[in-house]
Design a protein around this motif. Structure first.
Motif, PDB file in Angstrom:
ATOM      1  N   ARG A 145       0.741  -1.357   0.040  1.00 25.98           N
ATOM      2  CA  ARG A 145      -0.123   0.064   0.189  1.00 25.98           C
ATOM      3  C   ARG A 145       0.833   1.199   0.019  1.00 25.98           C
ATOM      4  O   ARG A 145       0.513   2.392  -0.744  1.00 25.98           O
ATOM      5  N   TYR A 191      -3.487  -3.772  -3.298  1.00 27.67           N
ATOM      6  CA  TYR A 191      -4.531  -4.451  -2.540  1.00 27.67           C
ATOM      7  C   TYR A 191      -3.715  -5.495  -1.441  1.00 27.67           C
ATOM      8  O   TYR A 191      -3.053  -6.240  -1.917  1.00 27.67           O
ATOM      9  N   MET A 223      -7.132  -6.014 -10.099  1.00 27.58           N
ATOM     10  CA  MET A 223      -6.970  -6.481  -8.890  1.00 27.58           C
ATOM     11  C   MET A 223      -8.037  -7.668  -8.758  1.00 27.58           C
ATOM     12  O   MET A 223      -7.556  -8.930  -8.101  1.00 27.58           O
ATOM     13  N   VAL A 231      -7.211  -1.698   0.246  1.00 26.36           N
ATOM     14  CA  VAL A 231      -6.916  -1.478  -1.039  1.00 26.36           C
ATOM     15  C   VAL A 231      -6.613   0.113  -0.927  1.00 26.36           C
ATOM     16  O   VAL A 231      -7.186   1.020  -0.342  1.00 26.36           O
ATOM     17  N   ASP A 291     -12.989  -9.079   2.707  1.00 29.81           N
ATOM     18  CA  ASP A 291     -12.160  -8.771   1.804  1.00 29.81           C
ATOM     19  C   ASP A 291     -13.146  -8.613   0.311  1.00 29.81           C
ATOM     20  O   ASP A 291     -13.017  -7.738  -0.387  1.00 29.81           O
TER      21      ASP A 291
END
Length: 570
Positions: free
Chosen positions: A262, A273, A310, A499, A553
């Motif tokens: 990140r 992610y 992603m 994310v 998630d």
């Protein structure tokens, strides 16, 4: 990869005897003569593989712009088709174009390999580059498609860049120290899955010493931020981030135990992610293990240019059922962006500061922009998320990273005469010198679990579905100043997925913005304000981070889908 002399962004450049040079702006610490000779040999071996026709023009090398993102186009090295392939497609659309025979896999591999080596010359983002191998693999994929009319898998012909420490058959892997550098005999589990799905590997990307900095600076050099080469590209997956920002990759792989996916994604304006730990495969990433994982589990995830990339990456991995080979993995079915819509209104908490450090002005501007956009829609209920004991969490995690003590780091360095880098000294400063006894590791575990339970109750009390907050205390840092990991490492400590996504906000010229409140919250906050006053962050992109509860998630991606249009996400 023979390096140039140390220089500023405008100083003259000294070209290596081979004529191949890599831009650097701040000097590296020097090791013993034996160490320096070993590094010179590695860099020379890299340089020998690069054809002279892929060297950037001397005029650019000698006088690079502060923002080097335009260099691949300006260099004249890439054809119009190669510019088109590398600039106008994400992984999803590239896979479709190859499957529909708009482009051959060879054309795509060639374009990205060429652009990657251009990117490397102005950002120092690679540790290995193997264009010939990539083209050979792409030819085999093209032959298969021609012969059978079918693709090998959902990533057929898609080029994927790989962080240095992840084992890839026939290539070097390292745990962030020279003494750990070895050639891998086989793919790790994730790379095997991606290869079976049709991926084409063509380079490995730079990480920092010990894989534990928020700046990727190592024996290979210092990774520069493409938007401002006087700034860091982040770490530990900084090579990936810089390469993606230069469009020298369309999809890369990172790991994250404190912000390593990140942080660099935020510094370089791309998507990243961090999954809940051990949701995605990491088998053999570090064959000898990492002591930090006794109490802080590492995560992995994609770094890319769009949300749907992603989603594709995660689906490909989970469809392979990696938990059947690695029972540590949690077999969560993946719905991602196409999952059920969240309840309306989606309850979003804005984490404006963590109670310890107030983000620097451009980050606050991005938070205020995002909040104002979401508040305009009845689909969202926006509130302020109250901070919870961030200073305690950060102190705990810094100690938990090094249960084997500072001597473990020193042992690696002594074996080759490698110098200790400044940010290595910074990250180990709270660790005991000697290895903790089992009772000490247990005490850390008990405190961690206590904190996690307390924070889970705090989250419930805030009545939110997801939280949006900073990625870092500011924009991309100046070199050797990535000190304060609060806004990423906190979420590793509680093990929540996150994310990082781009915003339209960029840092302005020095002196254009100031803090709304002159009173620091802590000594760390005071330090961050000093760094802001000293630094020049012009042009740095500003990303934000969206977070959900552990194992939520899928819900995280459903929330992303819900906010996509309002926040102008790709």
């Amino acid at each position: 990869m023979s390096q140039t002399t140390t220089r500023s962004a405008t100083a003259p450049i000294t070209v290596s005897p081979s004529g191949f040079h890599v831009l650097q702006t701040v000097p590296l610490p020097k090791g013993t003569p034996e160490y320096e000779a070993a590094i010179a040999s590695i860099l020379a071996e890299f340089a020998a593989k690069v054809p002279k026709e892929l060297y950037i023009p001397e005029a650019i090398a000698e006088n690079p712009p502060k923002n080097v993102t335009g260099v691949p186009r300006e260099s004249g090295i890439l054809t119009e088709q190669e510019l088109d392939i590398t600039e106008k497609y994400d992984a999803v659309s590239l896979a479709e174009a190859i499957a529909n025979r708009k482009f051959t896999a060879v054309a795509v591999a060639t374009a990205f390999a060429k652009r990657a080596i251009i990117a490397h010359q102005v950002t120092c983002c690679l540790t290995e580059w193997f264009m010939d191998e990539a083209i050979e693999r792409a030819k085999a994929l093209d032959d298969h498609l021609e012969r059978t009319g079918k693709t090998v898998g959902p990533l057929h012909g898609v080029p994927i860049s790989v962080k240095e420490h992840m084992p890839l058959a026939g290539h070097y892997t390292a745990a962030g120290y020279l003494d750990t550098r070895v050639k891998s005999e086989k793919d790790c589990q994730m790379m095997a899955i991606l290869r079976a799905a049709g991926a084409v590997f063509y380079c490995k990307t730079a990480q920092p010493q010990g894989i534990m900095h928020l700046e990727s600076v190592s024996q290979y050099g210092r990774v520069l931020n493409p938007y401002n080469i006087n700034l860091s590209a982040g770490g530990s997956t900084g090579g990936e981030a810089a390469l993606l920002a230069m469009r020298g990759s369309v999809l890369g792989v990172g790991t994250d135990i404190g912000g390593s996916v990140r942080g660099p994604a935020g510094f370089c304006g791309i998507y990243g992610y961090k999954a809940t730990s051990y949701m995605l495969p990491q088998k053999d990433f570090l064959p000898n293990g990492f002591a930090a994982e006794l109490n802080v589990l590492c995560s992995t995830g994609p770094m890319c240019l769009t949300m749907r990339d992603m989603d594709l990456f995660t689906k490909v991995l989970l469809d392979a059922k990696p938990h059947l080979s690695d029972p540590r993995l949690i077999p969560l079915p993946w719905t991602g962006l196409s999952g059920p819509k969240p309840a309306s209104p989606l309850k979003i908490g804005f984490y404006m500061n963590d109670g310890s450090i107030v983000p620097q002005p451009p980050v606050m501007r991005a938070l205020e922009w995002a909040r104002s956009q979401l508040e305009k829609s009845s689909n969202f209920k926006v509130t302020t998320f109250a901070p919870y004991q961030a200073a305690r969490a950060i102190q705990n995690i810094r100690k938990a990273y090094w249960p084997d003590g500072q001597q473990a780091v020193e042992s690696h360095l002594k074996k080759t005469g490698e110098p200790m880098f400044p940010l290595t000294k910074w990250i180990i400063r709270d660790a005991q010198y000697d290895e903790l006894p089992a009772s000490g590791v247990l005490a850390q575990r008990v405190e961690r679990d206590r904190f996690r339970c307390e924070f889970a109750e705090h989250w419930t009390g805030q009545d939110v579905d997801v939280v949006i907050g900073p990625v870092y205390v500011g924009p991309a840092t100046e070199h050797d100043t990535a000190f304060h990991w609060n806004y990423t490492a906190f979420w590793n400590y509680v093990d929540y997925p996150g994310v990082v996504f781009p915003t339209p906000v960029k840092a302005g010229k020095k002196g254009e913005e100031s803090y709304a409140d002159d009173t620091p919250l802590s000594k760390e906050d005071e330090h961050v304000r000093e760094l802001w006053q000293k630094g020049d962050f012009e042009g740095a992109p500003i990303n934000l981070q969206i977070v959900a509860r552990k194992y939520y998630d899928n819900e995280l991606f459903s929330a992303l889908a819900a906010v996509k249009d309002v926040l102008q996400l790709a």
